[in-house]
Design an enzyme around this catalytic site. Sequence first.
Site, short mmCIF file in Angstrom:
data_model
loop_
_atom_site.label_atom_id
_atom_site.label_comp_id
_atom_site.label_asym_id
_atom_site.label_seq_id
_atom_site.Cartn_x
_atom_site.Cartn_y
_atom_site.Cartn_z
N HIS A 50 0.84 -1.19 0.00
CA HIS A 50 0.00 0.00 0.00
C HIS A 50 0.88 1.25 0.00
O HIS A 50 2.08 1.19 0.28
CB HIS A 50 -0.93 -0.01 1.20
CG HIS A 50 -2.03 -1.01 1.07
ND1 HIS A 50 -3.12 -1.05 1.92
CD2 HIS A 50 -2.23 -2.02 0.19
CE1 HIS A 50 -3.93 -2.04 1.57
NE2 HIS A 50 -3.41 -2.63 0.51
N GLU A 64 1.21 3.81 1.96
CA GLU A 64 1.90 4.15 3.21
C GLU A 64 3.11 3.25 3.43
O GLU A 64 4.19 3.71 3.83
CB GLU A 64 0.93 3.99 4.40
CG GLU A 64 -0.30 4.88 4.32
CD GLU A 64 -1.49 4.18 3.69
OE1 GLU A 64 -2.60 4.34 4.22
OE2 GLU A 64 -1.31 3.47 2.68
N ALA A 120 -26.94 4.34 -36.50
CA ALA A 120 -26.58 3.70 -37.77
C ALA A 120 -27.59 4.12 -38.82
O ALA A 120 -28.73 4.51 -38.51
CB ALA A 120 -26.56 2.18 -37.63
#
Length: 354
Positions: A60, A62, A171
Site C-alpha cells: 500500500h 503508506e 446507424a
Amino acid sequence: MAGSADGFSAAEVRAMRRALELAATPGVPLGPNPRVGCVLLDADGREVAAGFHRGAGTPHAEVAALAEAGADARGTTAVVTLEPCNHTGRTGPCSTALIESGVARVVYAQPDPNPLAAGGAEALRRAGVAIGSGLLEAEARRLNRAWIFALEHQRPFVTWKFATSLDGRSAAADGTSRWVSSRPARIDTHRLRGQCDVMLVGANTVAVDDPELTVRDEYDVPLARQPLRAVMGERDLPDDRRIFNDRAPTVRLRTHDPRAALAQLFDLDRRHVFLEGGPTLAASFLVAGLVDEVVTYVAPILLGAGRSAVGDLGISTIADALHLTVTDVTTLGTGADTNVRITMEPAPAPDEED
C-alpha cells in the site's frame, strides 16, 4: 474541514496534492483496489519519502513510503489520500505499519468507505498518533469515484457510451455506422475504455458486429493491460467471435437482468462498467435506473432514418422524459472529422411548469 485546507499547514496541502498526483500515476490498475498516494514530511515540512499503491497484492502507499524512509520515518507526518486501512488482506494493516514506524501525525483526505478496511484512524488515535482528516477530500473522491460508488452501492459504477447523429441515429437505414463517430472520437473512446475495468455488450452485438472490444492506442495497437470483456445475454455464440480471443479476458453473463449482471461483476471485484451495447441493452439499464454516467459522441450529420441510439424506454409523454445534467462538452477533431463529446449524469425530472 472536508474539502478545504483549513487547519492544515501549507506543507501538508502541498504534500496532499503531490500524493494525489502519485496516486494517479499512469498504468496503475483502476480496480479492484483504490488509487492511493502517500508523502512523509519531517518537522520542517520537507518531504522525506513518498509512495503510491501499484495494484492489488503490492504494498500500500503508506508502506511503500515507509520502506523508502526507513528509520527516518520516525516523527514524520504521513499525508495520505485515503484513511489508512485497518485490516489484513493480501498485505497487513497500514495503521499498524505507521504506528510501528513511529509516525507522529497522519493527515488523510477521505475516510475509507470499505467496511472491511475502515477504522485505521481510530487505531492510530488509540496509539497516540495525531490525526487530521478532510484535506482535499473532494479531489480524492474524484480520483476514486467509481471505486467509492461501487463500495457505497454494492454494484459497479456504469458509464454508457454511444455515438449518434444529430437526429439520434446510431446507424443508417442499411445498418452502416462506420462514420457516425470520427477518428478523434474513436481514439477518445479507447481512452475512456482504459479507465474502466469492464467493457459490457449484449450477445446480439457480438453476433452481429463481432467487436474485439479491446483498448487500443492511437495506432490501433492493443495495449498490454486490458479490462474484462463481458457479454450479457442467454444466446449461445460461436467460439470464433473476436471477443473470445486471447487479447483480453472475457466472461459470459447468462442473464437479461441488468441488476443480476452487475451483481456478478461486483462479485468479480469489478468496479466500473463501460456499457457499449446496442440500443436494447442500453434501454434495459436506463429503465432499471442503472446508468450513472452518459458519454455521447455527436456527429454533425443527419440520417433521417436508421437505428435509434437507444431502445424503447416506456416513455409516452414529455413529462416522463429521462432528464440528464450536462457535466462537460468537448469538441473533438476539426472539419468533417468533428464530433462533440457530451458527458452527462442522470438528474431528477424538473417540476412540471404551470
